[in-house]
Design a protein around this motif. Sequence first.
Motif, PDB file in Angstrom:
ATOM      1  N   ASP A 179       0.834  -1.206   0.000  1.00  0.00           N
ATOM      2  CA  ASP A 179       0.000   0.000   0.000  1.00  0.00           C
ATOM      3  C   ASP A 179       0.865   1.252   0.000  1.00  0.00           C
ATOM      4  O   ASP A 179       0.579   2.217  -0.703  1.00  0.00           O
ATOM      5  CB  ASP A 179      -0.934   0.020   1.211  1.00  0.00           C
ATOM      6  CG  ASP A 179      -2.076  -0.976   1.104  1.00  0.00           C
ATOM      7  OD1 ASP A 179      -2.289  -1.548   0.004  1.00  0.00           O
ATOM      8  OD2 ASP A 179      -2.759  -1.185   2.124  1.00  0.00           O
ATOM      9  N   ALA A 221       0.975   4.031  -2.918  1.00  0.00           N
ATOM     10  CA  ALA A 221       0.687   5.423  -2.577  1.00  0.00           C
ATOM     11  C   ALA A 221       1.837   6.341  -3.002  1.00  0.00           C
ATOM     12  O   ALA A 221       1.606   7.408  -3.579  1.00  0.00           O
ATOM     13  CB  ALA A 221       0.427   5.546  -1.078  1.00  0.00           C
ATOM     14  N   SER A 274      -0.444   4.947   3.061  1.00  0.00           N
ATOM     15  CA  SER A 274      -1.542   4.489   2.200  1.00  0.00           C
ATOM     16  C   SER A 274      -2.363   5.706   1.793  1.00  0.00           C
ATOM     17  O   SER A 274      -2.213   6.782   2.366  1.00  0.00           O
ATOM     18  CB  SER A 274      -2.425   3.472   2.929  1.00  0.00           C
ATOM     19  OG  SER A 274      -3.098   4.093   4.006  1.00  0.00           O
TER      20      SER A 274
END
Length: 129
Positions: free
Chosen positions: A13, A17, A60
């Motif tokens: 994640d 991101a 994230s």
Amino acid sequence: MSALKTEKSISSDARKAKVALSVFFNIMDEWHVKAKDQITLLGSPSESTYYKWKKGNVSSLSSDTLERISYVMGIYKGLGILFPTREQADAWPNKSNRDFNGLSAMEYMLKGSMINLWDVRRYVDAQRG
């Protein structure tokens, strides 16, 4: 779920991101978009969150923010296909457009709603044929 899977998920994640934000910020630089307008396009995170993201401090992103970035990336890619030079493609978002009631695509997107980003993405895709 094992601790290892959770750790992998978190690192995945975070990578996703960081890559998404890196691409977004590069596009914003090419389009000469001010920080306050970038915040709007990202869905209005706090300024402190925005500046953390800008420095690469992110673990994230919400699905809303990822979707917004996806629309911006699609618009950028579509413009690169439509125009013969990157310079022309990067100038287009700031030119007035009768199809957005005389607003530029950027002014239209800065109304802040996800639908505005989607509309511009759809418009660019339709121009491509």
